[in-house]
Design a protein around this motif. Structure first.
Motif, PDB file in Angstrom:
ATOM      1  N   LEU A  72     -90.116 -77.477 -46.240  1.00  0.00           N
ATOM      2  CA  LEU A  72     -88.747 -77.267 -45.798  1.00  0.00           C
ATOM      3  C   LEU A  72     -88.310 -78.532 -45.085  1.00  0.00           C
ATOM      4  N   VAL A  73     -87.188 -79.094 -45.497  1.00  0.00           N
ATOM      5  CA  VAL A  73     -86.751 -80.372 -44.946  1.00  0.00           C
ATOM      6  C   VAL A  73     -85.245 -80.363 -44.757  1.00  0.00           C
ATOM      7  N   VAL A  74     -84.799 -80.981 -43.658  1.00  0.00           N
ATOM      8  CA  VAL A  74     -83.371 -81.157 -43.376  1.00  0.00           C
ATOM      9  C   VAL A  74     -83.132 -82.642 -43.141  1.00  0.00           C
ATOM     10  N   CYS A  75     -82.098 -83.186 -43.761  1.00  0.00           N
ATOM     11  CA  CYS A  75     -81.781 -84.601 -43.582  1.00  0.00           C
ATOM     12  C   CYS A  75     -81.467 -84.866 -42.104  1.00  0.00           C
ATOM     13  N   PRO A  76     -81.929 -85.986 -41.567  1.00  0.00           N
ATOM     14  CA  PRO A  76     -81.821 -86.248 -40.118  1.00  0.00           C
ATOM     15  C   PRO A  76     -80.418 -86.093 -39.549  1.00  0.00           C
ATOM     16  N   VAL A  86     -77.178 -82.857 -50.975  1.00  0.00           N
ATOM     17  CA  VAL A  86     -78.293 -82.118 -50.392  1.00  0.00           C
ATOM     18  C   VAL A  86     -78.389 -82.429 -48.903  1.00  0.00           C
ATOM     19  N   LEU A  87     -78.136 -81.410 -48.063  1.00  0.00           N
ATOM     20  CA  LEU A  87     -78.264 -81.566 -46.616  1.00  0.00           C
ATOM     21  C   LEU A  87     -79.638 -81.111 -46.137  1.00  0.00           C
ATOM     22  N   GLY A  88     -80.240 -80.222 -46.888  1.00  0.00           N
ATOM     23  CA  GLY A  88     -81.570 -79.705 -46.577  1.00  0.00           C
ATOM     24  C   GLY A  88     -82.062 -78.908 -47.761  1.00  0.00           C
ATOM     25  N   ALA A  89     -83.361 -78.635 -47.791  1.00  0.00           N
ATOM     26  CA  ALA A  89     -83.925 -77.930 -48.935  1.00  0.00           C
ATOM     27  C   ALA A  89     -85.126 -77.091 -48.528  1.00  0.00           C
ATOM     28  N   SER A  90     -85.236 -75.948 -49.162  1.00  0.00           N
ATOM     29  CA  SER A  90     -86.392 -75.064 -49.030  1.00  0.00           C
ATOM     30  C   SER A  90     -87.065 -74.984 -50.391  1.00  0.00           C
ATOM     31  N   ILE A  91     -88.357 -75.303 -50.419  1.00  0.00           N
ATOM     32  CA  ILE A  91     -89.090 -75.368 -51.684  1.00  0.00           C
ATOM     33  C   ILE A  91     -90.246 -74.381 -51.633  1.00  0.00           C
ATOM     34  N   MET A  92     -90.246 -73.451 -52.579  1.00  0.00           N
ATOM     35  CA  MET A  92     -91.319 -72.462 -52.658  1.00  0.00           C
ATOM     36  C   MET A  92     -91.742 -72.291 -54.111  1.00  0.00           C
ATOM     37  N   ALA A  93     -92.952 -71.765 -54.291  1.00  0.00           N
ATOM     38  CA  ALA A  93     -93.446 -71.423 -55.617  1.00  0.00           C
ATOM     39  C   ALA A  93     -93.794 -69.944 -55.634  1.00  0.00           C
ATOM     40  N   LEU A  94     -93.370 -69.251 -56.666  1.00  0.00           N
ATOM     41  CA  LEU A  94     -93.698 -67.843 -56.826  1.00  0.00           C
ATOM     42  C   LEU A  94     -95.091 -67.758 -57.449  1.00  0.00           C
ATOM     43  N   VAL A  95     -96.041 -67.238 -56.677  1.00  0.00           N
ATOM     44  CA  VAL A  95     -97.441 -67.205 -57.084  1.00  0.00           C
ATOM     45  C   VAL A  95     -97.864 -65.773 -57.382  1.00  0.00           C
ATOM     46  N   ARG A  96     -98.532 -65.587 -58.497  1.00  0.00           N
ATOM     47  CA  ARG A  96     -99.021 -64.262 -58.895  1.00  0.00           C
ATOM     48  C   ARG A  96    -100.529 -64.198 -58.709  1.00  0.00           C
ATOM     49  N   ARG A 107     -79.565 -82.357 -38.697  1.00  0.00           N
ATOM     50  CA  ARG A 107     -80.492 -81.545 -37.919  1.00  0.00           C
ATOM     51  C   ARG A 107     -79.813 -81.041 -36.642  1.00  0.00           C
ATOM     52  N   GLY A 108     -80.339 -79.930 -36.131  1.00  0.00           N
ATOM     53  CA  GLY A 108     -79.781 -79.350 -34.924  1.00  0.00           C
ATOM     54  C   GLY A 108     -78.561 -78.490 -35.163  1.00  0.00           C
ATOM     55  N   LEU A 109     -78.257 -78.193 -36.420  1.00  0.00           N
ATOM     56  CA  LEU A 109     -77.076 -77.395 -36.757  1.00  0.00           C
ATOM     57  C   LEU A 109     -77.442 -75.987 -37.234  1.00  0.00           C
ATOM     58  N   GLY A 110     -78.723 -75.670 -37.251  1.00  0.00           N
ATOM     59  CA  GLY A 110     -79.139 -74.345 -37.695  1.00  0.00           C
ATOM     60  C   GLY A 110     -79.413 -74.247 -39.183  1.00  0.00           C
ATOM     61  N   ILE A 111     -79.477 -75.383 -39.867  1.00  0.00           N
ATOM     62  CA  ILE A 111     -79.702 -75.356 -41.319  1.00  0.00           C
ATOM     63  C   ILE A 111     -81.098 -74.849 -41.656  1.00  0.00           C
ATOM     64  N   ALA A 112     -82.102 -75.293 -40.908  1.00  0.00           N
ATOM     65  CA  ALA A 112     -83.468 -74.826 -41.169  1.00  0.00           C
ATOM     66  C   ALA A 112     -83.568 -73.321 -40.998  1.00  0.00           C
ATOM     67  N   GLN A 113     -82.938 -72.794 -39.960  1.00  0.00           N
ATOM     68  CA  GLN A 113     -82.969 -71.351 -39.726  1.00  0.00           C
ATOM     69  C   GLN A 113     -82.276 -70.605 -40.870  1.00  0.00           C
ATOM     70  N   GLU A 114     -81.178 -71.136 -41.364  1.00  0.00           N
ATOM     71  CA  GLU A 114     -80.480 -70.489 -42.483  1.00  0.00           C
ATOM     72  C   GLU A 114     -81.344 -70.492 -43.743  1.00  0.00           C
ATOM     73  N   LEU A 115     -82.042 -71.585 -43.987  1.00  0.00           N
ATOM     74  CA  LEU A 115     -82.925 -71.651 -45.153  1.00  0.00           C
ATOM     75  C   LEU A 115     -84.076 -70.654 -45.028  1.00  0.00           C
ATOM     76  N   LEU A 116     -84.548 -70.431 -43.794  1.00  0.00           N
ATOM     77  CA  LEU A 116     -85.586 -69.419 -43.584  1.00  0.00           C
ATOM     78  C   LEU A 116     -85.037 -68.018 -43.801  1.00  0.00           C
ATOM     79  N   LYS A 117     -83.791 -67.786 -43.419  1.00  0.00           N
ATOM     80  CA  LYS A 117     -83.160 -66.494 -43.687  1.00  0.00           C
ATOM     81  C   LYS A 117     -83.090 -66.232 -45.183  1.00  0.00           C
ATOM     82  N   VAL A 118     -82.780 -67.272 -45.940  1.00  0.00           N
ATOM     83  CA  VAL A 118     -82.702 -67.134 -47.394  1.00  0.00           C
ATOM     84  C   VAL A 118     -84.078 -66.800 -47.973  1.00  0.00           C
ATOM     85  N   ARG A 119     -85.132 -67.347 -47.374  1.00  0.00           N
ATOM     86  CA  ARG A 119     -86.472 -66.985 -47.844  1.00  0.00           C
ATOM     87  C   ARG A 119     -86.705 -65.486 -47.712  1.00  0.00           C
TER      88      ARG A 119
END
Length: 241
Positions: free
Chosen positions: A157-161, A100-110, A164-176
């Motif tokens: 949303l978290v990226v392992c230190p 795990v290099l980074g993770a995006s965690i969401m809950a589907l809410v109705r 960081r700085g490699l665009g992983i957070a932005q990619e995880l946001l794209k996946v959202r």
């Protein structure tokens, strides 16, 4: 059985030493060792670095940190409603041994879901944290603002230190965005509390719809926030359905 539920994207980045890293984002099954690694990453880096946790002084209390560790490991904070966990990992063709290099965690809410069960917290620091976070959710509720019947609610949303700085957070946001499109959800939003997530969201075209100065939140909750950035922003991505 593979731990991967779905592969969302593949991308390559240049590492700090000049080498090329081939990465991918995958949605994982919950009852796997990978999920345990996600929770440990969340506990090690999100809980210790996120502005609201710092303001509530969770890190300064052994009791609060122990309580938060119990909450995270029980998965009650991260996996309420319908959880969706996406991780960034190396694209090495191995679905059963994922780092795990980074993770995006969401809950589907109705919209018609019953209200979430309130946590029984013992430490005053965790109580303060939930007071702050509950208030922020009331200040800007995307489901109400956009009259949504279904939404993906941010759980972190978290990226392992070291990555960081490699665009992983932005990619995880794209996946959202991709996940929202698949579910027919026109808007995805989250409170962005750090420079890193704010900049990543801006690069992916997210817009700020609500901004709160930390100095005002300090007066409201009688806490002290980190000095940078000066504010927390509720940012949204609009998705073409």
């Amino acid at each position: 059985m593979s731990v991967v539920l779905k592969e969302w994207s593949k991308f390559s980045v240049a590492a700090k030493d000049g080498s090329v890293l081939n990465l991918r984002t995958v949605e994982i099954l919950l009852n796997t060792s990978v999920m345990d690694n996600v929770l440990q990453c969340y506990l090690n880096y999100f809980v210790t670095e996120e502005a609201n946790f710092i303001a509530a002084r969770v890190l300064e209390s052994e009791e609060a940190m122990d309580e938060m560790a119990q909450i995270v490991r029980s998965r009650s904070v991260l996996t309420d409603d319908e959880p969706h966990i996406v991780v960034c990992c190396f694209d090495n063709g191995n679905d059963d041994n994922i780092e795990v290099l980074g993770a995006s965690i969401m809950a589907l809410v109705r919209k018609d879901n019953p209200p979430p069960k309130q946590l029984e917290l013992k430490s005053k620091e965790c109580q303060k944290l939930m007071e702050i976070m509950g208030n922020l959710m009331e200040i800007y509720d995307e489901m109400k603002v956009f009259d949504l019947n279904l939404c993906f609610s941010d759980r972190g949303l978290v990226v392992c230190p070291e990555y960081r700085g490699l665009g992983i957070a932005q990619e995880l946001l794209k996946v959202r965005r991709l996940m929202c499109k698949e579910y027919g959800i026109p808007v995805n939003g989250a409170w962005m509390t750090s420079y890193g997530t704010q900049k990543a969201a801006e690069r992916d075209g997210w817009e700020t719809v609500c901004e709160l100065l930390y100095e005002d939140l300090e007066k409201k909750f009688h806490v002290i926030y980190p000095k940078n950035p000066p504010s927390t922003k509720f940012m949204i991505a609009r998705i073409s359905i």
